[in-house]
Design a protein around this motif. Structure first.
Motif, PDB file in Angstrom:
ATOM      1  N   GLY A 416     -32.111  21.466   2.959  1.00 51.80           N
ATOM      2  CA  GLY A 416     -32.081  20.462   4.012  1.00 51.80           C
ATOM      3  C   GLY A 416     -31.878  19.026   3.576  1.00 51.80           C
ATOM      4  N   TRP A 417     -31.522  18.781   2.318  1.00 49.63           N
ATOM      5  CA  TRP A 417     -31.251  17.401   1.894  1.00 49.63           C
ATOM      6  C   TRP A 417     -29.961  17.364   1.080  1.00 49.63           C
ATOM      7  CZ3 TRP A 417     -31.491  17.488  -3.443  1.00 49.63           C
ATOM      8  CH2 TRP A 417     -32.376  18.378  -4.045  1.00 49.63           C
ATOM      9  N   ASN A 418     -29.313  16.183   1.137  1.00 51.31           N
ATOM     10  CA  ASN A 418     -28.020  16.045   0.474  1.00 51.31           C
ATOM     11  C   ASN A 418     -28.119  15.109  -0.726  1.00 51.31           C
ATOM     12  OD1 ASN A 418     -27.779  13.335   1.337  1.00 51.31           O
ATOM     13  ND2 ASN A 418     -26.747  13.947   3.232  1.00 51.31           N
ATOM     14  N   ASN A 419     -26.984  14.753  -1.291  1.00 52.93           N
ATOM     15  CA  ASN A 419     -27.009  13.994  -2.548  1.00 52.93           C
ATOM     16  C   ASN A 419     -27.291  12.504  -2.375  1.00 52.93           C
ATOM     17  OD1 ASN A 419     -24.533  12.989  -1.678  1.00 52.93           O
ATOM     18  ND2 ASN A 419     -23.326  14.126  -3.196  1.00 52.93           N
ATOM     19  N   THR A 420     -27.618  12.083  -1.168  1.00 51.34           N
ATOM     20  CA  THR A 420     -28.119  10.716  -0.966  1.00 51.34           C
ATOM     21  C   THR A 420     -29.651  10.681  -0.915  1.00 51.34           C
ATOM     22  OG1 THR A 420     -28.085  10.841   1.458  1.00 51.34           O
ATOM     23  CG2 THR A 420     -26.045  10.174   0.361  1.00 51.34           C
ATOM     24  N   ASP A 421     -30.276  11.852  -0.973  1.00 49.45           N
ATOM     25  CA  ASP A 421     -31.730  11.968  -0.890  1.00 49.45           C
ATOM     26  C   ASP A 421     -32.364  11.694  -2.258  1.00 49.45           C
ATOM     27  OD1 ASP A 421     -34.350  13.661  -1.038  1.00 49.45           O
ATOM     28  OD2 ASP A 421     -33.889  13.568   1.111  1.00 49.45           O
ATOM     29  N   PRO A 422     -33.532  11.048  -2.303  1.00 50.22           N
ATOM     30  CA  PRO A 422     -34.191  10.799  -3.604  1.00 50.22           C
ATOM     31  C   PRO A 422     -34.451  12.070  -4.407  1.00 50.22           C
ATOM     32  CG  PRO A 422     -35.222   9.506  -1.863  1.00 50.22           C
ATOM     33  CD  PRO A 422     -34.246  10.423  -1.183  1.00 50.22           C
ATOM     34  N   ARG A 423     -34.610  13.202  -3.732  1.00 56.32           N
ATOM     35  CA  ARG A 423     -34.876  14.453  -4.450  1.00 56.32           C
ATOM     36  C   ARG A 423     -33.673  14.922  -5.268  1.00 56.32           C
ATOM     37  NH1 ARG A 423     -37.358  17.292   0.864  1.00 56.32           N
ATOM     38  NH2 ARG A 423     -35.865  15.805   1.752  1.00 56.32           N
ATOM     39  N   PHE A 424     -32.505  14.437  -4.899  1.00 59.71           N
ATOM     40  CA  PHE A 424     -31.305  14.848  -5.627  1.00 59.71           C
ATOM     41  C   PHE A 424     -31.368  14.412  -7.080  1.00 59.71           C
ATOM     42  CE2 PHE A 424     -27.089  13.872  -7.320  1.00 59.71           C
ATOM     43  CZ  PHE A 424     -26.466  15.100  -7.187  1.00 59.71           C
ATOM     44  N   TRP A 425     -31.834  13.211  -7.331  1.00 60.85           N
ATOM     45  CA  TRP A 425     -31.811  12.660  -8.689  1.00 60.85           C
ATOM     46  C   TRP A 425     -32.620  13.527  -9.649  1.00 60.85           C
ATOM     47  CZ3 TRP A 425     -28.848   9.918 -11.485  1.00 60.85           C
ATOM     48  CH2 TRP A 425     -29.291   9.331 -12.684  1.00 60.85           C
ATOM     49  N   ALA A 426     -33.766  14.005  -9.202  1.00 60.93           N
ATOM     50  CA  ALA A 426     -34.601  14.847 -10.062  1.00 60.93           C
ATOM     51  C   ALA A 426     -33.887  16.149 -10.408  1.00 60.93           C
ATOM     52  CB  ALA A 426     -35.931  15.126  -9.383  1.00 60.93           C
ATOM     53  N   ALA A 427     -33.247  16.760  -9.419  1.00 67.80           N
ATOM     54  CA  ALA A 427     -32.510  18.007  -9.674  1.00 67.80           C
ATOM     55  C   ALA A 427     -31.352  17.767 -10.627  1.00 67.80           C
ATOM     56  CB  ALA A 427     -32.006  18.593  -8.357  1.00 67.80           C
ATOM     57  N   TYR A 428     -30.635  16.672 -10.405  1.00 75.16           N
ATOM     58  CA  TYR A 428     -29.497  16.377 -11.265  1.00 75.16           C
ATOM     59  C   TYR A 428     -29.944  16.092 -12.696  1.00 75.16           C
ATOM     60  CZ  TYR A 428     -25.322  14.178 -13.137  1.00 75.16           C
ATOM     61  OH  TYR A 428     -24.256  13.868 -13.927  1.00 75.16           O
ATOM     62  N   GLN A 429     -31.057  15.428 -12.860  1.00 73.78           N
ATOM     63  CA  GLN A 429     -31.554  15.152 -14.204  1.00 73.78           C
ATOM     64  C   GLN A 429     -31.967  16.431 -14.942  1.00 73.78           C
ATOM     65  OE1 GLN A 429     -31.337  12.171 -15.938  1.00 73.78           O
ATOM     66  NE2 GLN A 429     -30.063  11.887 -14.123  1.00 73.78           N
ATOM     67  N   GLU A 430     -32.442  17.423 -14.202  1.00 73.03           N
ATOM     68  CA  GLU A 430     -32.692  18.726 -14.821  1.00 73.03           C
ATOM     69  C   GLU A 430     -31.396  19.302 -15.369  1.00 73.03           C
ATOM     70  OE1 GLU A 430     -35.052  22.047 -13.463  1.00 73.03           O
ATOM     71  OE2 GLU A 430     -36.020  20.738 -11.992  1.00 73.03           O
ATOM     72  N   ASP A 431     -30.327  19.260 -14.569  1.00 68.51           N
ATOM     73  CA  ASP A 431     -29.031  19.746 -15.039  1.00 68.51           C
ATOM     74  C   ASP A 431     -28.575  18.985 -16.279  1.00 68.51           C
ATOM     75  OD1 ASP A 431     -28.753  21.697 -13.157  1.00 68.51           O
ATOM     76  OD2 ASP A 431     -27.138  20.725 -12.026  1.00 68.51           O
ATOM     77  N   VAL A 432     -28.755  17.675 -16.262  1.00 68.05           N
ATOM     78  CA  VAL A 432     -28.339  16.858 -17.404  1.00 68.05           C
ATOM     79  C   VAL A 432     -29.088  17.292 -18.667  1.00 68.05           C
ATOM     80  CG1 VAL A 432     -28.417  14.521 -18.368  1.00 68.05           C
ATOM     81  CG2 VAL A 432     -27.604  14.889 -16.025  1.00 68.05           C
ATOM     82  N   TYR A 433     -30.359  17.620 -18.525  1.00 64.81           N
ATOM     83  CA  TYR A 433     -31.117  18.083 -19.687  1.00 64.81           C
ATOM     84  C   TYR A 433     -30.628  19.460 -20.142  1.00 64.81           C
ATOM     85  CZ  TYR A 433     -34.638  20.335 -22.487  1.00 64.81           C
ATOM     86  OH  TYR A 433     -35.256  21.042 -23.484  1.00 64.81           O
ATOM     87  N   PHE A 434     -30.507  20.400 -19.208  1.00 62.91           N
ATOM     88  CA  PHE A 434     -30.142  21.758 -19.595  1.00 62.91           C
ATOM     89  C   PHE A 434     -28.714  21.853 -20.136  1.00 62.91           C
ATOM     90  CE2 PHE A 434     -33.540  23.126 -16.471  1.00 62.91           C
ATOM     91  CZ  PHE A 434     -34.409  23.561 -17.464  1.00 62.91           C
ATOM     92  N   GLY A 435     -27.849  20.953 -19.717  1.00 63.38           N
ATOM     93  CA  GLY A 435     -26.504  20.925 -20.277  1.00 63.38           C
ATOM     94  C   GLY A 435     -26.377  20.002 -21.471  1.00 63.38           C
ATOM     95  N   GLY A 436     -27.317  19.055 -21.576  1.00 56.19           N
ATOM     96  CA  GLY A 436     -27.268  18.052 -22.635  1.00 56.19           C
ATOM     97  C   GLY A 436     -28.200  18.399 -23.776  1.00 56.19           C
ATOM     98  N   ALA A 437     -29.317  17.666 -23.901  1.00 52.28           N
ATOM     99  CA  ALA A 437     -30.215  17.832 -25.047  1.00 52.28           C
ATOM    100  C   ALA A 437     -30.724  19.260 -25.181  1.00 52.28           C
ATOM    101  CB  ALA A 437     -31.395  16.865 -24.917  1.00 52.28           C
ATOM    102  N   GLY A 438     -30.966  19.935 -24.056  1.00 50.00           N
ATOM    103  CA  GLY A 438     -31.484  21.302 -24.101  1.00 50.00           C
ATOM    104  C   GLY A 438     -30.418  22.374 -24.106  1.00 50.00           C
ATOM    105  N   GLY A 439     -29.144  21.964 -24.170  1.00 50.77           N
ATOM    106  CA  GLY A 439     -28.081  22.960 -24.062  1.00 50.77           C
ATOM    107  C   GLY A 439     -26.870  22.643 -24.905  1.00 50.77           C
ATOM    108  N   LEU A 440     -25.707  22.751 -24.284  1.00 45.95           N
ATOM    109  CA  LEU A 440     -24.433  22.693 -25.000  1.00 45.95           C
ATOM    110  C   LEU A 440     -24.252  21.397 -25.786  1.00 45.95           C
ATOM    111  CD1 LEU A 440     -21.544  23.670 -25.641  1.00 45.95           C
ATOM    112  CD2 LEU A 440     -20.861  22.765 -23.389  1.00 45.95           C
ATOM    113  N   LEU A 441     -24.376  20.242 -25.126  1.00 43.15           N
ATOM    114  CA  LEU A 441     -24.069  18.979 -25.795  1.00 43.15           C
ATOM    115  C   LEU A 441     -25.069  18.682 -26.907  1.00 43.15           C
ATOM    116  CD1 LEU A 441     -22.978  16.657 -22.848  1.00 43.15           C
ATOM    117  CD2 LEU A 441     -21.624  18.309 -24.168  1.00 43.15           C
ATOM    118  N   GLY A 442     -26.332  19.027 -26.675  1.00 44.56           N
ATOM    119  CA  GLY A 442     -27.326  18.816 -27.713  1.00 44.56           C
ATOM    120  C   GLY A 442     -27.062  19.664 -28.940  1.00 44.56           C
ATOM    121  N   THR A 443     -26.656  20.896 -28.732  1.00 52.63           N
ATOM    122  CA  THR A 443     -26.352  21.787 -29.848  1.00 52.63           C
ATOM    123  C   THR A 443     -25.131  21.318 -30.617  1.00 52.63           C
ATOM    124  OG1 THR A 443     -27.423  23.720 -28.875  1.00 52.63           O
ATOM    125  CG2 THR A 443     -25.629  24.143 -30.417  1.00 52.63           C
TER     126      THR A 443
END
Length: 547
Positions: A416-443
């Motif tokens: 029920g919320w879109n990418n202008t909602d404050p909750r979006f930033w937290a979800a996106y930062q999880e992706d950034v971690y899992f793809g970055g330091a915790g994933g492909l780019l970090g490796t």
């Protein structure tokens, strides 16, 4: 199946062609089979006037007509294709060529808009008849390079972003795509038709789109090379979206060189898509074709994230893992430095995260409405996801409720919320971690790697969530004694001779490196030639050309 614009046979009507039976053995031209033809081989023959682009279009149209009732790979044929081919032939005769794809027919996925007589539907009747004010940037780049947009390929409806109980390759408007290596084979999705069409030579190549897996997975399952570019390398303007953070457009071709050539054409900065402003070097692109070097593996540091492989389990993947280990041996022999156990530290946690789906849901609500707002004619008056859901649930041909709208229900009602909602930033930062330091780019950074490799079935999400590139190449085929396993709708998910691929994953905008590695592997293995499809069109250029 029926075509949305014009039957293939009616396009062929009135065009001079020579049936095979009318050619003597001595006069029959000796052309490369179209399932093997490349951009280079076709261009050389066009320059030598062995045949024309009109001949080439007629050959591909006849091939589509032969197999499309079985495979449903092509949804629409461009009714202007022959006229465009004739114009390009005339330009070539006058000494003018537009670019590297001059006079070559290419199919594009039916979510990439064209400003012509074709529809752009994402497989839904909701957008049948809708119009845009111009070509998508990708379509324009193809035309500028001289390509003939032959038609639109079928896809998993809404790029696999509608249902929890549908199938790869099914759309209301296009029907069910099946792949060509085993009867009723699951073609994988969502660029299903593009994968099948390219695999058996219904065009020189095809374009797909990917949010998470939709280029590399159907490329893998259809014995193709697929390039999933970095988000921002190819414009998404007037491409029906899922997510601005993950969507990208790329080639699906039979060779690495062909895929690299097409990527060169479609990549680049576009003022209509601000993500393309992040292309390095002020938007100047590497020479992707020049990256295709036999020596590219020599000295390359290639990581193997074993914990990712372990997360998927061994059962169905035993043949793939055996081929994967053999590929490592091949790369070592070519001079690659294999760095084992370059694990993604956040891999296990990512499997339990809901962040990616939250980001996709949030983007889809906004990005779809933006696309719909750009329509110049909107016959079903759909302006947002709620409108599209209502249409889908009430229009009989959309197949609801047999194919549900669970993905949309989750986005609209549960999240029920879109990418202008404050909750979006937290979800996106999880992706950034899992793809970055915790994933492909970090490796990549930690182990100083040029790339990591994974079986393609395991590969897509690690790059998707961070907008990083993947190149997949053919790796092998399921053994001839594989037990056939079908899903609940009868598509064959496991079976003899079904292809699978190897993926090279790298840092953002590092496509040239991945292309080089993929090319060097391809040339040493030539896996694609080892198994032939069960169904291949009979029509060849020799059946069309008057000698």
């Amino acid at each position: 199946m029926r075509f949305g614009i014009l039957a293939v046979g009616s396009l062929l009507g009135g065009v001079s062609a020579s049936p095979l039976g009318q050619l003597s053995t001595s006069s029959r031209p000796n052309f490369l089979p179209l399932i093997e033809a490349t951009i280079e081989s076709l261009t050389i023959s066009l320059e030598k006037k062995d045949f024309s682009s009109v001949d080439l279009v007629n050959a591909y149209l006849a091939r589509i007509e032969e197999v499309n009732d079985v495979l449903n790979a092509v949804t629409e044929i461009n009714p202007d294709a022959l006229a465009i081919a004739a114009q390009l032939d005339a330009e070539r005769a006058n000494g003018t060529t537009r670019g590297t794809l001059h006079g070559l027919p290419i199919l594009i996925k039916n979510n990439i808009a064209t400003f012509d007589q074709m529809n752009n539907t994402a497989g839904s009747y909701a957008l049948l008849g809708a119009k845009v004010s111009r070509d998508s940037t990708i379509a324009k780049k193809l035309r500028d390079a001289g390509a003939i947009i032959l038609g639109k390929t079928n896809l998993s409806q809404w790029a696999n972003y509608r249902s929890s109980n549908s199938t790869n390759g099914w759309s209301a408007y296009g029907g069910q795509v099946t792949a060509a290596y085993y009867p009723q084979q699951d073609p994988s999705g969502s660029s299903s038709g593009s994968g099948v069409a390219s695999s058996i030579g219904l065009a020189v190549a095809a374009l797909g789109t990917e949010t998470d897996g939709s280029i590399v997975s159907p490329s893998s399952d259809n014995n193709l090379v697929g390039i999933k570019p970095s988000v921002g390398l190819t414009s998404r303007s007037l491409v029906i979206p899922i997510s601005e953070h993950q969507d990208t457009i790329g080639p699906m071709a039979r060779t690495v060189k062909d895929a690299a050539t097409i990527l060169q054409v479609i990549a680049g900065v576009d003022p209509h898509d601000n993500y393309t402003s992040t292309i390095p070097n002020n938007g100047n692109l590497p020479d992707y074709l020049a990256a295709c070097k036999f020596s590219a593996l020599s000295g390359a540091r290639i990581g193997v994230p074993r914990n990712v492989i372990e997360l998927f389990g061994p059962d169905y993947y035993v043949p793939q893992l055996a081929a994967f280990e053999k590929a490592i041996t091949t790369m070592r022999a070519a001079g690659a430095i294999i760095v084992d156990n370059t694990n993604f530290t956040g891999a296990a946690a990512f499997f339990n995260s809901t962040a990616e789906i939250e980001v996709l849901n949030a983007d889809f609500l906004v990005n779809l409405a933006t696309y719909l707002s750009e329509l110049t004619y909107n016959p079903n008056d759909v302006h947002n996801l709620e409108d599209v859901r209502k249409f889908t649930q009430t229009f009989a041909l959309e197949g609801y409720p047999d194919r549900d709208t669970a993905v949309w229900d989750n986005a609209l009602d549960t999240q029920g919320w879109n990418n202008t909602d404050p909750r979006f930033w937290a979800a996106y930062q999880e992706d950034v971690y899992f793809g970055g330091a915790g994933g492909l780019l970090g490796t990549l950074e930690q182990f100083n790697l040029d790339a990591v490799i994974l079986p393609t079935d395991f590969a897509s999400s690690w790059a998707a969530i961070i907008g990083a590139p993947i190149v997949t190449v053919p790796l092998g085929f399921m053994p001839a004694n594989t037990t056939v396993v079908k899903n609940s709708r009868g598509l064959v998910e496991e079976g003899p001779n079904i292809p699978f691929g190897l993926s090279f994953l790298g840092g953002r905008f590092d496509e040239a490196t991945l292309i080089g590695l993929a090319y060097a592997f391809e040339q040493r293995t030539m896996v694609r030639d080892q198994v032939q499809p069960y169904i291949v069109p009979n029509t060849e250029l020799a059946d069309i050309v008057v000698t």
